[in-house]
Design a protein around this motif. Structure first.
Motif, PDB file in Angstrom:
ATOM      1  N   GLY A 125       0.920  -1.323   0.141  1.00 20.04           N
ATOM      2  CA  GLY A 125      -0.136   0.087   0.099  1.00 20.04           C
ATOM      3  C   GLY A 125       1.154   1.636  -0.150  1.00 20.04           C
ATOM      4  N   ARG A 126       2.358   1.102  -0.221  1.00 25.48           N
ATOM      5  CA  ARG A 126       2.981   2.184  -0.507  1.00 25.48           C
ATOM      6  C   ARG A 126       3.130   3.055  -1.539  1.00 25.48           C
ATOM      7  N   GLY A 127       2.818   4.535  -1.927  1.00 24.89           N
ATOM      8  CA  GLY A 127       2.983   5.379  -2.541  1.00 24.89           C
ATOM      9  C   GLY A 127       3.709   4.874  -3.869  1.00 24.89           C
ATOM     10  N   VAL A 128       3.824   5.489  -5.466  1.00 24.10           N
ATOM     11  CA  VAL A 128       4.073   5.361  -6.508  1.00 24.10           C
ATOM     12  C   VAL A 128       5.894   5.783  -6.552  1.00 24.10           C
ATOM     13  N   THR A 129       5.537   7.288  -5.702  1.00 20.82           N
ATOM     14  CA  THR A 129       6.546   8.163  -5.222  1.00 20.82           C
ATOM     15  C   THR A 129       7.869   6.952  -5.647  1.00 20.82           C
ATOM     16  N   THR A 130       8.002   6.115  -4.247  1.00 22.09           N
ATOM     17  CA  THR A 130       9.176   4.571  -4.077  1.00 22.09           C
ATOM     18  C   THR A 130       9.695   4.227  -5.437  1.00 22.09           C
TER      19      THR A 130
END
Length: 179
Positions: A125-130
């Motif tokens: 569920g992490r963002g796209v930035t990483t």
């Protein structure tokens, strides 16, 4: 450079012949440094250098024949031999390329690794930035790897400044006058 200095100690006519050939050889070496390996221009420049090497070796043979007991011809031959060996090493390093299959494997492996990373981050569920930062780092590493494999093109090039500086120094009168 050492060969040029030692050629100054030879007796005439080997001295003048060798000095002139060494200037031509250095010009040809500078020309080769600006050529793209695996190109016709590179092959022609390489053949020109090899032809000059034969001429230099013939002049060295004449110098040794004319003064078989002298130290100067023997020292000259020693440095000429080292110069020819260095040229061979230089050609091998310029022609030594990473095979296309390895480059494709790097691209494929990177794509798979980034895909797995993106999937893992989505599951967490992490963002796209990483994912974007990781992708940018991998792409940067791939671009640097590809650029390093092409030393005459791209952003990272192999400078020929040492050869150019040597060639400029040859325009000055020889320091030694010979026997």
């Amino acid at each position: 450079g050492t060969t040029y200095l030692r050629a100054q100690l030879l007796a005439e006519p080997a001295r003048s012949t060798s000095l002139d050939l060494l200037v031509s050889y250095t010009d040809a070496a500078v020309d080769l440094a600006s050529r793209v390996p695996e190109s016709d221009g590179f092959d022609q420049a390489s053949q020109r250098l090899e032809s000059l090497q034969r001429d230099l070796w013939a002049a060295a043979g004449d110098a040794v024949r004319d003064d078989p007991q002298g130290t100067a011809p023997r020292l000259y031959v020693e440095s000429l031999n080292a110069m020819i060996d260095t040229h061979t090493d230089r050609l091998a390093s310029l022609r030594n390329r990473v095979p296309a299959s390895v480059m494709l494997l790097m691209l494929g492996g990177s794509a798979i690794a980034l895909g797995v990373l993106a999937l893992y981050l989505v599951l967490l569920g992490r963002g796209v930035t990483t994912s974007l930062v990781a992708s940018a780092v991998v792409i940067l590493i791939l671009l640097v790897s590809f650029d390093l494999d092409r030393p005459q093109r791209g952003f990272i090039t192999v400078p020929a400044s040492a050869l150019r500086e040597l060639r400029v120094s040859m325009d000055e009168p020889p320091a030694a006058t010979g026997p």
